[in-house]
Write a protein that holds these residues in place. Structure first.
Motif, PDB file in Angstrom:
ATOM      1  N   SER A   1       0.835  -1.197   0.000  1.00 22.89           N
ATOM      2  CA  SER A   1       0.000   0.000   0.000  1.00 22.89           C
ATOM      3  C   SER A   1       0.868   1.245   0.000  1.00 22.89           C
ATOM      4  O   SER A   1       2.043   1.226   0.356  1.00 22.89           O
ATOM      5  CB  SER A   1      -0.917  -0.001   1.220  1.00 22.89           C
ATOM      6  N   GLY A   2       0.261   2.347  -0.361  1.00 23.98           N
ATOM      7  CA  GLY A   2       0.968   3.621  -0.356  1.00 23.98           C
ATOM      8  C   GLY A   2       1.402   4.017   1.038  1.00 23.98           C
ATOM      9  O   GLY A   2       2.458   4.632   1.221  1.00 23.98           O
ATOM     10  N   GLU A   3       0.601   3.647   2.037  1.00 25.72           N
ATOM     11  CA  GLU A   3       0.956   3.973   3.418  1.00 25.72           C
ATOM     12  C   GLU A   3       2.190   3.199   3.868  1.00 25.72           C
ATOM     13  O   GLU A   3       3.034   3.737   4.562  1.00 25.72           O
ATOM     14  CB  GLU A   3      -0.222   3.712   4.343  1.00 25.72           C
TER      15      GLU A   3
ATOM     16  N   ASP B   1      -2.438   8.970   4.885  1.00 24.26           N
ATOM     17  CA  ASP B   1      -1.348   9.831   4.414  1.00 24.26           C
ATOM     18  C   ASP B   1      -0.881  10.842   5.450  1.00 24.26           C
ATOM     19  O   ASP B   1      -0.273  11.851   5.111  1.00 24.26           O
ATOM     20  CB  ASP B   1      -1.734  10.545   3.115  1.00 24.26           C
TER      21      ASP B   1
END
Length: 168
Positions: A19-21, A50
């Motif tokens: 994931s982006g996190e 974020d």
């Protein structure tokens, strides 16, 4: 760095799956590990929606500020919640940030004792009275004992937790 193998595995992980996190947290951890002031500090990094959250106790305010600067230097970090705590006795003046102002507004006033403002002996007497009244209500008044016992346990636990007599 002690977790080099973990970081290497995370870097090799498929970017589509990660994931982006997770990628943002990894980038922040790498940046903190590269900094001279933050390398050996016990800083917990968390990312939620974020927002990078830093938590822990650092050795100085300079380390706290360096950690915040390191997070702001990472591309992709949109916001920072710097909950790092530093010792107050290092001679530097307290610098208020937005997070500190919000936390200070939420803290109770000094001397505030909460909803249960009774002294300890009074609170203890009330709890003893409650526990002595319950069997009488169950036997004499015909109140169902099960729900009554649950209610008394909840009230007792709430009073003890509010008074910090029992860990919550």
């Amino acid at each position: 760095m002690a977790d080099d193998e973990f970081l290497a595995r995370q870097r090799r992980q498929d970017p589509v799956v990660a994931s982006g996190e997770v990628r943002l947290a990894l980038a922040v951890v790498l940046e903190l590990g590269a900094g001279e002031l933050t390398r050996r500090e016990p800083i917990r990094v968390d990312v939620q929606n974020d927002v990078v959250v830093l938590d822990g106790v650092v050795s100085s305010r300079a380390a706290r500020d360096a950690a915040a600067a390191a997070v702001r230097s990472v591309s992709g970090s949109h916001d920072l919640c710097n909950a790092l705590r530093a010792p107050a006795g290092d001679g530097e003046p307290e610098q208020a940030d937005e997070f500190g102002a919000v936390v200070a507004a939420l803290l109770p006033a000094p001397g505030h004792r909460g909803r249960f403002a009774f002294p300890r002996p009074v609170m203890l007497s009330l709890l003893v009275w409650l526990w002595l009244t319950v069997p009488w209500l169950a036997l004499v008044a015909g109140v169902p004992a099960g729900p009554l016992a649950v209610a008394v346990l909840v009230v007792t636990a709430g009073a003890l937790c509010a008074r910090r007599w029992w860990p919550s």
